[in-house]
Design an enzyme around this catalytic site. Structure first.
Site, PDB file in Angstrom:
ATOM      1  N   ASP A  71       0.861  -1.177   0.000  1.00  0.00           N
ATOM      2  CA  ASP A  71       0.000   0.000   0.000  1.00  0.00           C
ATOM      3  C   ASP A  71       0.899   1.230   0.000  1.00  0.00           C
ATOM      4  O   ASP A  71       2.078   1.147   0.374  1.00  0.00           O
ATOM      5  CB  ASP A  71      -0.924   0.005   1.218  1.00  0.00           C
ATOM      6  N   GLN A  72       0.348   2.356  -0.409  1.00  0.00           N
ATOM      7  CA  GLN A  72       1.154   3.571  -0.477  1.00  0.00           C
ATOM      8  C   GLN A  72       0.315   4.797  -0.147  1.00  0.00           C
ATOM      9  O   GLN A  72      -0.835   4.895  -0.566  1.00  0.00           O
ATOM     10  CB  GLN A  72       1.759   3.748  -1.877  1.00  0.00           C
TER      11      GLN A  72
END
Length: 199
Positions: A71-72
């Protein structure tokens, strides 16, 4: 490779393209999870939790797999900057980033669904934006339409022209998947992209 299947818990074409660099056979399965932040959750806590939850969601049906979750988020002054999804929000994000430092936090989880063990890390990458005019922001968005990218740009494309400098250990993490860390995790599981048995 061992009998475990390698699965990317993502529908992101950018992450698939990055993982292809390692030359390994893998499947992509999109996890269906709620990505909303929890109350008082820090950006690091959020991306770490979501990477693990994405991998665990796939592990529920894939029992002999090594599952990659990631995830970012982009962060300015400890405020999370998400995917804009539309032109107006993207303009607001780039105005806010103009002339400033933005930190991208990219989480990576490798989950072994056979023994339920996992490895987890968070790779920070810092981008210093140039001062941007309204015309530059508008022209960039019309040319690249980065509405499904955190921070409203694609560093692997024309987005590179928005930056004064970039700082971090692995430029792949900025695109969405820290390949240096992933290679180390895979080797810990007996999967070496440089082995004779690799694809």
């Amino acid at each position: 490779m061992p009998e475990n299947t390698l699965i990317l818990a993502s529908s992101s074409p950018y992450r698939r393209e990055l993982l292809n660099k390692l030359g390994l056979d893998f499947e992509s399965i999109s996890p269906d999870i709620d990505e909303s932040p929890l109350p008082d959750e820090t950006p690091s806590e959020l991306v770490g939790r979501l990477a693990l939850e994405k991998a665990q969601a796939i592990a529920a049906t894939q029992h002999q797999a090594l599952i990659i979750g990631s995830d970012q988020v982009a962060v300015i002054d400890d405020i999370i900057i998400t995917k804009p999804h539309n032109h107006e929000k993207a303009k607001d994000q780039l105005r806010h980033a103009s002339g400033r430092e933005v930190t991208f936090l990219t989480s990576l989880c490798l989950y072994n669904s056979q023994n339920h063990q996992h490895q987890l890390t968070i790779a920070p990458y810092t981008v210093n934006f140039l001062p941007l005019s309204e015309e530059q922001i508008e022209n960039y968005l019309l040319k690249e339409k980065p509405y499904n990218c955190a921070g409203s740009f694609k560093s692997e494309g024309l987005g590179i022209t928005l930056f004064a400098s970039m700082h971090g250990d692995d430029p792949n993490s900025l695109v969405g998947l820290p390949l240096i860390a992933l290679t180390k995790m895979l080797r810990n599981e007996g999967v070496d992209p440089l082995s004779a048995s690799a694809k």
